[in-house]
Design a protein around this motif. Structure first.
Motif, PDB file in Angstrom:
ATOM      1  N   PHE A 114       0.852  -1.193   0.000  1.00 36.28           N
ATOM      2  CA  PHE A 114       0.000   0.000   0.000  1.00 36.28           C
ATOM      3  C   PHE A 114       0.886   1.241   0.000  1.00 36.28           C
ATOM      4  N   ALA A 115       0.674   2.147  -0.951  1.00 40.25           N
ATOM      5  CA  ALA A 115       1.400   3.415  -0.944  1.00 40.25           C
ATOM      6  C   ALA A 115       0.980   4.226   0.285  1.00 40.25           C
ATOM      7  N   PRO A 116       1.904   4.963   0.898  1.00 34.41           N
ATOM      8  CA  PRO A 116       1.565   5.734   2.107  1.00 34.41           C
ATOM      9  C   PRO A 116       0.479   6.766   1.832  1.00 34.41           C
ATOM     10  N   ALA A 117      -0.438   6.892   2.771  1.00 33.94           N
ATOM     11  CA  ALA A 117      -1.528   7.858   2.632  1.00 33.94           C
ATOM     12  C   ALA A 117      -1.022   9.272   2.878  1.00 33.94           C
ATOM     13  N   THR A 118      -1.622  10.224   2.184  1.00 35.80           N
ATOM     14  CA  THR A 118      -1.271  11.636   2.355  1.00 35.80           C
ATOM     15  C   THR A 118      -2.465  12.466   2.821  1.00 35.80           C
ATOM     16  N   MET A 119      -3.653  11.854   2.925  1.00 34.73           N
ATOM     17  CA  MET A 119      -4.863  12.566   3.350  1.00 34.73           C
ATOM     18  C   MET A 119      -4.846  12.810   4.853  1.00 34.73           C
ATOM     19  N   GLU A 120      -5.419  13.926   5.290  1.00 32.60           N
ATOM     20  CA  GLU A 120      -5.617  14.163   6.715  1.00 32.60           C
ATOM     21  C   GLU A 120      -6.752  13.275   7.223  1.00 32.60           C
ATOM     22  N   ASN A 121      -6.620  12.817   8.470  1.00 30.49           N
ATOM     23  CA  ASN A 121      -7.640  11.973   9.100  1.00 30.49           C
ATOM     24  C   ASN A 121      -8.001  10.759   8.238  1.00 30.49           C
ATOM     25  N   TYR A 122      -6.969  10.186   7.641  1.00 28.29           N
ATOM     26  CA  TYR A 122      -7.161   9.062   6.726  1.00 28.29           C
ATOM     27  C   TYR A 122      -7.719   7.845   7.454  1.00 28.29           C
ATOM     28  N   ALA A 123      -8.675   7.160   6.835  1.00 29.11           N
ATOM     29  CA  ALA A 123      -9.233   5.919   7.373  1.00 29.11           C
ATOM     30  C   ALA A 123      -9.456   4.954   6.219  1.00 29.11           C
ATOM     31  N   LEU A 124      -9.183   3.680   6.484  1.00 30.09           N
ATOM     32  CA  LEU A 124      -9.308   2.646   5.456  1.00 30.09           C
ATOM     33  C   LEU A 124     -10.192   1.517   5.966  1.00 30.09           C
ATOM     34  N   GLU A 125     -11.071   1.041   5.109  1.00 28.91           N
ATOM     35  CA  GLU A 125     -11.900  -0.133   5.391  1.00 28.91           C
ATOM     36  C   GLU A 125     -11.473  -1.255   4.450  1.00 28.91           C
ATOM     37  N   ILE A 126     -11.229  -2.429   5.003  1.00 31.21           N
ATOM     38  CA  ILE A 126     -10.932  -3.607   4.183  1.00 31.21           C
ATOM     39  C   ILE A 126     -12.057  -4.605   4.395  1.00 31.21           C
ATOM     40  N   GLY A 127     -12.738  -4.973   3.318  1.00 28.01           N
ATOM     41  CA  GLY A 127     -13.914  -5.830   3.403  1.00 28.01           C
ATOM     42  C   GLY A 127     -13.588  -7.270   3.740  1.00 28.01           C
ATOM     43  N   GLU A 128     -14.620  -8.011   4.151  1.00 25.05           N
ATOM     44  CA  GLU A 128     -14.453  -9.420   4.479  1.00 25.05           C
ATOM     45  C   GLU A 128     -13.919 -10.204   3.281  1.00 25.05           C
ATOM     46  N   ASN A 129     -13.110 -11.210   3.594  1.00 26.38           N
ATOM     47  CA  ASN A 129     -12.561 -12.127   2.577  1.00 26.38           C
ATOM     48  C   ASN A 129     -11.634 -11.431   1.586  1.00 26.38           C
ATOM     49  N   ALA A 130     -11.195 -10.222   1.901  1.00 21.03           N
ATOM     50  CA  ALA A 130     -10.451  -9.432   0.916  1.00 21.03           C
ATOM     51  C   ALA A 130      -9.237 -10.167   0.352  1.00 21.03           C
ATOM     52  N   PHE A 131      -8.492 -10.871   1.217  1.00 16.38           N
ATOM     53  CA  PHE A 131      -7.284 -11.569   0.776  1.00 16.38           C
ATOM     54  C   PHE A 131      -7.402 -13.088   0.954  1.00 16.38           C
ATOM     55  N   MET A 132      -8.590 -13.546   1.197  1.00 16.42           N
ATOM     56  CA  MET A 132      -8.834 -14.964   1.477  1.00 16.42           C
ATOM     57  C   MET A 132      -8.369 -15.844   0.309  1.00 16.42           C
ATOM     58  N   GLY A 133      -7.637 -16.911   0.641  1.00 14.03           N
ATOM     59  CA  GLY A 133      -7.223 -17.873  -0.375  1.00 14.03           C
ATOM     60  C   GLY A 133      -6.084 -17.426  -1.258  1.00 14.03           C
ATOM     61  N   CYS A 134      -5.365 -16.345  -0.866  1.00 13.28           N
ATOM     62  CA  CYS A 134      -4.183 -15.912  -1.631  1.00 13.28           C
ATOM     63  C   CYS A 134      -3.017 -16.822  -1.229  1.00 13.28           C
ATOM     64  N   LYS A 135      -2.935 -17.971  -1.833  1.00  8.53           N
ATOM     65  CA  LYS A 135      -2.076 -19.050  -1.356  1.00  8.53           C
ATOM     66  C   LYS A 135      -0.587 -18.791  -1.510  1.00  8.53           C
ATOM     67  N   ASN A 136      -0.191 -17.841  -2.349  1.00  9.27           N
ATOM     68  CA  ASN A 136       1.229 -17.517  -2.501  1.00  9.27           C
ATOM     69  C   ASN A 136       1.612 -16.171  -1.889  1.00  9.27           C
ATOM     70  N   LEU A 137       0.660 -15.518  -1.238  1.00  6.86           N
ATOM     71  CA  LEU A 137       0.949 -14.251  -0.564  1.00  6.86           C
ATOM     72  C   LEU A 137       1.832 -14.518   0.645  1.00  6.86           C
ATOM     73  N   THR A 138       3.004 -13.882   0.690  1.00  6.91           N
ATOM     74  CA  THR A 138       3.934 -14.122   1.803  1.00  6.91           C
ATOM     75  C   THR A 138       4.034 -12.948   2.757  1.00  6.91           C
TER      76      THR A 138
END
Length: 199
Positions: A87-111
């Motif tokens: 993820f590139a660094p955020a530059t917004m003030e009061n930055y907030a991020l939501e990551i939904g359910e199952n977003a990375f589920m089953g990424c079998k080669n993600l290290t």
């Protein structure tokens, strides 16, 4: 196109390596083959960007643009080619991020995935079945990591369920000048799952 018909529009397209959007489309765009949208957000009183989907065949590192406010549910689900998400660094003030359910589920080669500051919660199944995941950085802004949860008749397993190779979880320190956030690691059963503020 004004909107996608379904969150699962590209589900099962295992050989899809890149998504392209026609010039002049004001609703959707791509960067590094990843599909995003532009949407007005009342919280920020501005137009913001959200990550809709990364192609299942995206090989190697997936570079996510700065300042996105949402990663849609299933955005990287069952992507077996991506090894790292940055993820590139955020530059917004009061930055907030939501990551939904199952977003990375089953990424079998993600290290490896250093999650960005601004993320508030890590939902059930976020990294479920990421069987090669070895290292995660939890930002100082995270207030809750979900474990086993049952809602009605539906059972949700932990955010890191079946991550057999996970060796290192690093909790990022609170940046200077910011108030530490209390972190709850919950399995939905015990009040003792609440832990104190971190430095």
């Amino acid at each position: 196109a004004e909107a996608l018909v379904s969150l699962n529009a590209f589900m099962g397209c295992n050989f899809l390596e890149e998504i392209k959007v026609a010039e002049g489309n004001t609703k959707f765009f791509t960067n590094d083959g990843i599909l995003y949208n532009n949407v007005y957000d009342d919280n920020f009183k501005a137009e913001v960007q959200q990550l809709i989907v990364c192609p299942s065949g995206k090989v190697g590192t997936a570079n996510v643009i700065a300042n996105i406010t949402k990663v849609w549910p299933n955005a990287f689900k069952n992507n077996t080619e991506t090894t790292e998400i940055v993820f590139a660094p955020a530059t917004m003030e009061n930055y907030a991020l939501e990551i939904g359910e199952n977003a990375f589920m089953g990424c079998k080669n993600l290290t490896k995935i250093p999650l960005p500051e601004g993320l508030k919660e890590i939902l059930p199944h976020t990294f479920k079945d990421c069987s090669s995941l070895e290292e995660v950085v939890i930002p100082s802004t995270v207030a809750k990591i979900y474990g086993y949860t049952k809602i009605g008749t539906t059972t949700y397993y932990g955010a890191f369920n079946n991550c057999a190779k996970l060796k290192t979880i690093t909790f990022a320190p609170t940046p200077e000048g910011q108030t530490p956030v209390s972190l709850e690691i919950a399995d939905g059963k015990y009040e003792s799952d609440r832990y104190g503020s971190r430095a």
